[in-house]
Design an enzyme around this catalytic site. Structure first.
Site, short mmCIF file in Angstrom:
data_model
loop_
_atom_site.label_atom_id
_atom_site.label_comp_id
_atom_site.label_asym_id
_atom_site.label_seq_id
_atom_site.Cartn_x
_atom_site.Cartn_y
_atom_site.Cartn_z
N GLY A 87 31.59 40.88 8.04
CA GLY A 87 30.26 40.41 8.41
C GLY A 87 29.96 39.03 7.86
N TYR A 115 14.15 48.66 8.34
CA TYR A 115 15.13 48.00 7.47
C TYR A 115 14.57 47.90 6.04
CZ TYR A 115 18.00 44.05 5.76
OH TYR A 115 18.82 43.22 5.04
#
Ligand code: NAD
Ligand code: SER
Length: 318
Positions: free
Chosen positions: A15, A146
């Site tokens: 990532g 989140y």
């Protein structure tokens, strides 16, 4: 820096953060002592630089076997669903962000791993938190899934440290800006897209409004902060949930002005979308005095030095 012999597993190594963190960890600990893993195919920049294992962090048995087979002593857990993607599928974001952490913390407890790193985010703060210089300890009422998952994760980290002695360490990263690996679906991703589009087309339509201030950080500072926190003596750490961490704070208008110093014809327009509401719930800047005091944190980049470096490095990529 006192680097002891460790065998490290980076989960989510392909990532935005993982590629650069894995590369830096390999320089410090030796290529073969840092195992990169992800669901995706190995990132181009990692190929040939050290061991790579495909692994789904949600499969606890597979992860446990991997950790034993490779004699892993430390885990950096970077796999997560970020803010904008999370709002599109809240149940999935909660499941992945929570279960991945619980799998790692449980294995750390069982195998007595030496250290765990897990990042939190400025997304733990919500509309009722103070907007400027948001303190470490304050009202924390996140409104995104989140942020809710990051706040719950912080409580789990503190719990595993207090009850089982797991040495888990964490930073509340600001929005991270980088050019090596693409961002993964966050609200702060505009501050990367803007550089790419400025070089490519000399214009950019921003999905946040011009005066939306957010805490941000250039990736080299974030990687250094992560390693400095992980190398700090345990006795110095007063925060076992997650440290506030500050680099810089700017709005889309200000990053546009910084780019215009290099590309005078750059045209910036604004068309806020669903991410505006997420950004509006977050602080404009955070107070990281505990990180400064406990492990002497100090950022190196400001907006203009970051802009110059981003444009230089992206110039032959776009
Ligand atoms: P990213 O989306 O770029 O990378 C996450 C990686 O995890 C991806 O390569 C993905 O393939 C992998 N992954 C996803 N599910 C997986 C699974 N089940 N098993 C194994 N790997 C899996 O995210 P990032 O920006 O590198 O963020 C890393 C961490 O830092 C996350 O916890 C994120 O919340 C946190 N963080 C990032 C930022 C930022 O601005 N990038 C800011 C604050 C916090
Ligand atoms: N950069 C991240 C996001 O926007 C903040 O954690 O989701």
């Amino acid at each position: 820096m006192n680097i002891v012999k460790e065998k490290i597993l980076v989960i989510g190594a392909c990532g935005q953060i993982g590629v650069e963190l894995t590369t830096e960890l390999r320089k410090l600990y030796g290529a073969n002592n840092v195992v990169a893993s992800d669901l995706r195919d190995e990132h181009e920049l990692l190929k040939g630089t050290g061991p790579y294992v495909s692994c789904d962090v949600m499969n606890k048995e597979m992860l446990h076997v991997l950790i034993i087979r490779h004699n892993i002593t430390q885990v950096y857990l970077l796999a997560a669903i970020l803010s904008a993607t999370g709002e599109k599928n809240p149940a999935l974001a909660w499941h992945i962000n929570m279960q991945s952490l619980l799998n790692v913390l449980e294995i750390a407890k069982e195998e007595k791993l030496t250290k765990i790193y897990w990042p939190s985010s400025i997304a733990v703060f919500g509309p009722n938190s103070p907007k400027q210089n948001t303190p470490q300890h304050t009202i924390i009422e996140p409104t995104t899934i989140y942020g809710i998952s990051k706040f719950a994760g912080e409580r789990w980290c503190e719990y595993y440290h207090a009850h089982y002695g797991v040495d888990v360490r964490s930073l509340r990263y600001p929005g991270l800006i980088s050019y090596k690996s693409a961002p993964g679906g966050g609200t702060t991703d505009y501050a990367i897209e803007i550089y790419i589009e400025a070089l490519r087309d000399k214009d950019y339509q921003c999905f946040l409004s011009e005066d939306t201030y957010l805490p941000m950080m250039y990736m080299p500072d974030a990687i250094r902060a992560t390693i400095e926190l992980m190398e700090a003596p345990a006795a110095n750490l007063s925060v076992r949930s997650s440290y506030n961490l500050s680099g810089m704070s700017f709005s889309p208008k200000e990053i546009g002005a910084s780019i215009s110093k290099h590309i005078p014809e750059f045209a910036l327009t604004y068309k806020p979308d669903f991410r505006q509401q997420i950004a509006d719930s977050w602080p404009g800047s955070v107070d990281d005095s505990l990180a400064q005091n406990d492990w002497q944190w100090k950022p190196q980049y400001d907006l203009d030095t970051m802009t110059a470096d981003m444009l230089k490095n992206l110039a032959d990529k776009v």
